[in-house]
Scaffold this active site. Structure first.
Site, PDB file in Angstrom:
ATOM      1  N   ASN A 169      45.678  64.479  10.670  1.00 38.88           N
ATOM      2  CA  ASN A 169      44.737  64.607  11.782  1.00 38.88           C
ATOM      3  C   ASN A 169      45.366  64.060  13.053  1.00 38.88           C
ATOM      4  O   ASN A 169      46.068  63.040  13.032  1.00 38.88           O
ATOM      5  CB  ASN A 169      43.431  63.856  11.527  1.00 38.88           C
ATOM      6  CG  ASN A 169      42.423  64.087  12.654  1.00 38.88           C
ATOM      7  OD1 ASN A 169      41.942  65.194  12.836  1.00 38.88           O
ATOM      8  ND2 ASN A 169      42.138  63.052  13.423  1.00 38.88           N
ATOM      9  N   TYR A 173      41.461  58.905  20.981  1.00 40.45           N
ATOM     10  CA  TYR A 173      40.486  57.828  20.982  1.00 40.45           C
ATOM     11  C   TYR A 173      40.918  56.763  21.981  1.00 40.45           C
ATOM     12  O   TYR A 173      42.102  56.562  22.215  1.00 40.45           O
ATOM     13  CB  TYR A 173      40.370  57.196  19.581  1.00 40.45           C
ATOM     14  CG  TYR A 173      40.339  58.214  18.473  1.00 40.45           C
ATOM     15  CD1 TYR A 173      39.239  59.044  18.305  1.00 40.45           C
ATOM     16  CD2 TYR A 173      41.425  58.375  17.614  1.00 40.45           C
ATOM     17  CE1 TYR A 173      39.217  59.998  17.303  1.00 40.45           C
ATOM     18  CE2 TYR A 173      41.409  59.317  16.601  1.00 40.45           C
ATOM     19  CZ  TYR A 173      40.301  60.139  16.450  1.00 40.45           C
ATOM     20  OH  TYR A 173      40.284  61.080  15.460  1.00 40.45           O
ATOM     21  N   ARG A 174      39.941  56.071  22.537  1.00 37.03           N
ATOM     22  CA  ARG A 174      40.320  55.003  23.456  1.00 37.03           C
ATOM     23  C   ARG A 174      40.905  53.835  22.674  1.00 37.03           C
ATOM     24  O   ARG A 174      40.549  53.593  21.515  1.00 37.03           O
ATOM     25  CB  ARG A 174      39.124  54.568  24.285  1.00 37.03           C
ATOM     26  CG  ARG A 174      38.126  53.687  23.565  1.00 37.03           C
ATOM     27  CD  ARG A 174      36.924  53.399  24.458  1.00 37.03           C
ATOM     28  NE  ARG A 174      36.108  52.329  23.951  1.00 37.03           N
ATOM     29  CZ  ARG A 174      34.779  52.336  23.943  1.00 37.03           C
ATOM     30  NH1 ARG A 174      34.131  53.402  24.392  1.00 37.03           N
ATOM     31  NH2 ARG A 174      34.098  51.306  23.495  1.00 37.03           N
ATOM     32  N   TRP A 187      37.440  54.836  17.054  1.00 32.52           N
ATOM     33  CA  TRP A 187      37.141  56.178  16.557  1.00 32.52           C
ATOM     34  C   TRP A 187      35.723  56.181  16.020  1.00 32.52           C
ATOM     35  O   TRP A 187      35.291  55.327  15.273  1.00 32.52           O
ATOM     36  CB  TRP A 187      38.153  56.654  15.546  1.00 32.52           C
ATOM     37  CG  TRP A 187      38.583  55.715  14.459  1.00 32.52           C
ATOM     38  CD1 TRP A 187      37.821  54.810  13.777  1.00 32.52           C
ATOM     39  CD2 TRP A 187      39.905  55.616  13.929  1.00 32.52           C
ATOM     40  NE1 TRP A 187      38.574  54.156  12.850  1.00 32.52           N
ATOM     41  CE2 TRP A 187      39.863  54.631  12.913  1.00 32.52           C
ATOM     42  CE3 TRP A 187      41.107  56.274  14.182  1.00 32.52           C
ATOM     43  CZ2 TRP A 187      40.978  54.285  12.172  1.00 32.52           C
ATOM     44  CZ3 TRP A 187      42.202  55.920  13.433  1.00 32.52           C
ATOM     45  CH2 TRP A 187      42.140  54.941  12.449  1.00 32.52           C
ATOM     46  N   GLU A 233      45.955  70.397  13.986  1.00 28.41           N
ATOM     47  CA  GLU A 233      46.038  70.449  15.446  1.00 28.41           C
ATOM     48  C   GLU A 233      47.383  70.975  15.925  1.00 28.41           C
ATOM     49  O   GLU A 233      47.467  71.584  16.997  1.00 28.41           O
ATOM     50  CB  GLU A 233      45.773  69.060  16.040  1.00 28.41           C
ATOM     51  CG  GLU A 233      44.318  68.621  16.025  1.00 28.41           C
ATOM     52  CD  GLU A 233      43.867  68.060  14.682  1.00 28.41           C
ATOM     53  OE1 GLU A 233      42.662  67.773  14.530  1.00 28.41           O
ATOM     54  OE2 GLU A 233      44.723  67.899  13.780  1.00 28.41           O
ATOM     55  N   ASP A 282      32.493  54.417  29.899  1.00 23.66           N
ATOM     56  CA  ASP A 282      32.916  55.637  29.215  1.00 23.66           C
ATOM     57  C   ASP A 282      32.574  56.892  30.011  1.00 23.66           C
ATOM     58  O   ASP A 282      32.043  56.833  31.119  1.00 23.66           O
ATOM     59  CB  ASP A 282      32.296  55.699  27.815  1.00 23.66           C
ATOM     60  CG  ASP A 282      33.263  56.250  26.783  1.00 23.66           C
ATOM     61  OD1 ASP A 282      33.810  57.336  27.016  1.00 23.66           O
ATOM     62  OD2 ASP A 282      33.482  55.591  25.760  1.00 23.66           O
TER      63      ASP A 282
END
Length: 489
Positions: A169, A173-174, A187, A233, A282
């Site tokens: 995967n 994500y931050r 996540w 991906e 965010d």
């Protein structure tokens, strides 16, 4: 067009006048964000900060900040071109004759461009830091907002593998920088990497993680795309760039990363370990609270000899992630139409941060079809997080918000045309009274049928529009009238 790496794309933008170099020393804490906010809201260029305070590494930002640049990043003139390519690939017709066979073979040939290929050496490993040599403070991490809990490494491409199936995967994500060798992994519960971590913890195992920064634009976008868990991906990135992505083995974890990345972090997550993460301003425009999230310990940091650190600022729209979300909307339209065939088009407003509202147009053929579509949307992948679904007729332009509002405000009897329910919402949603789930609404703004209970005399009224002959007459004579406004028939 496939960009070899981030630097090649930035060079192209500079030639086109779409990138500005900032030579002044700029503080990544707050000052940089304020500059970027003003440039984004003006539809301005990508920025390359050559002298971020506290770091000798240049910082690229607002790279995807307009739809034009986002399309250029993915090698097309318009984002819809990628959706058209996917629709073409999905056509199920059997080939007819020689030309049909040639077309079918052409589609098969395009598929060979998708799988990534492994290389032995890579630019991203020209410089290697191990153990105590690792220092995340070399990276000009940005503290975007005054209430943020620290500096965050945004736009990092996070690699994991399912501990049992080996499925890869790639996610985005931050990452909060806790110290010189530790980052927080934010996540969310709906994300595949979170599922990988949950399996590893259940087995009592460490989870290997690799994070790449500054990859080529197609790979960076692919990390953000809402792909099903069984779609790699890197296959998708290969499709987007019409060229295979080169991957290299990491030095300390059993993972592969893009060979042409600028910077790579390698480390392990220990089972059960959590650290407080946040607050963080965010993409919703609000701060998310402090919550416990896994902490990644970095054992190895590799990079190019002259790396460029790429990042992004998020917050109240509009932001740089807006065009990235619009790319997702356009690219995945054919797949949405496969799931829900009556859909003509859809729009995910940036002001709704792409999951608060979905506007859908349909070819309506039978009673309560709009309500059927609402429930189908709430069952379709990450569209399931949509809080408001507005359904309009096919002749409504879903991207014209004034027209949508006219339909939604005028075509609705809320005693009959409003659907309310509860279901999952985004992890970051602050308005739901319970975390992870909350209320949803669907608005049927289509023309109503007698079979839906609309029994007023004459049926649903026709819209008042000018006849074509009069429009053509006025267009032909417009200059005669001497009216100093643009003619807009």
């Amino acid at each position: 067009m496939a960009w070899a790496d981030l630097r090649a794309f930035l060079s192209d933008l500079e030639k086109r006048g779409e990138l500005r170099r900032v030579k002044a020393t700029v503080d990544p804490r707050l000052e940089m964000t304020e500059i970027v906010q003003r440039v984004v809201r003006a539809g301005g260029p990508a920025l390359l900060f050559e002298n971020p305070a506290g770091s000798d590494m240049p910082l690229a930002i607002n790279v995807f900040g307009t739809e034009k640049r986002m399309a250029r990043a993915l090698g097309v003139e318009r984002l819809d071109e990628l959706g058209d390519r996917i629709a073409d690939m999905l056509r199920p017709e059997l080939p007819h004759g020689f030309s049909g066979m040639r077309e079918a073979l052409g589609k098969a040939a395009r598929l060979t461009n998708m799988p990534p290929k492994k290389v032995r050496t890579a630019p991203c490993q020209e410089v290697v830091y191990k153990g105590d040599e690792v220092d995340l403070f070399r990276l000009p991490a940005v503290t975007s907002w005054p209430g943020d809990g620290g500096a965050f490494l945004n736009l990092g491409l996070t690699h994991t593998r399912h501990p049992e199936t080996g499925a890869r995967n790639l996610g985005m994500y931050r990452l909060q920088r806790h110290d010189s060798r530790t980052v927080g992994m934010h996540w969310q519960i709906h994300k595949d990497s979170n599922a990988h971590h949950a399996v590893a913890e259940r087995r009592g195992e460490r989870l290997p993680v690799a994070i790449a920064f500054g990859c080529d634009p197609a790979v960076t976008y692919a990390a953000s795309a809402p792909l099903p868990a069984d779609i790699d991906e890197y296959l998708f990135a290969g499709f987007l760039r019409s060229e295979r992505v080169e991957l290299v083995d990491c030095l300390s974890v059993p993972l592969q990363v893009p060979a042409n990345a600028q910077i790579v972090l390698e480390g392990w997550l220990e089972p059960g370990e959590r650290l407080p993460e946040g607050p963080f301003g965010d993409h919703t425009g609000f701060y998310t609270p402090v919550e416990p999230f896994p902490a990644l310990h970095i054992d190895v940091m590799t990079m190019r000899r002259d790396p460029i650190y790429q990042t992004i600022v998020v917050g109240r729209p509009p932001q740089e992630d807006g065009p990235m979300g619009k790319a997702t909307e356009r690219i995945f339209l054919p797949l949405i139409k496969m799931l829900i065939p009556e859909i003509v088009d859809y729009d995910l407003p940036e002001a709704g941060v792409f999951h608060n509202c979905a506007i859908v147009s349909i070819e309506k053929r039978y009673p309560k079809q709009a309500q059927k579509v609402m429930h189908a949307v709430w069952g379709a992948g990450l569209l399931s997080l949509s809080k408001l679904v507005i359904v309009v007729d096919a002749d409504c332009d879903v991207h014209d918000y004034a027209e949508v509002a006219w339909r939604a405000f005028g075509n609705v009897d809320y005693a009959h045309d409003l659907v309310t329910t509860t279901g999952p919402v985004d992890h970051l949603d602050h308005s739901s009274y319970e975390q992870f789930w909350g209320g949803k609404a669907g608005v049927d703004a289509t023309r109503k049928l007698p079979t839906e209970g609309y029994r007023r005399d004459g049926g649903w009224p026709a819209e008042c529009v000018m006849d074509a002959a009069t429009r053509d007459l006025v267009t032909a004579r417009w200059k005669e009238y001497g009216i100093a406004v643009e003619s807009a028939p």
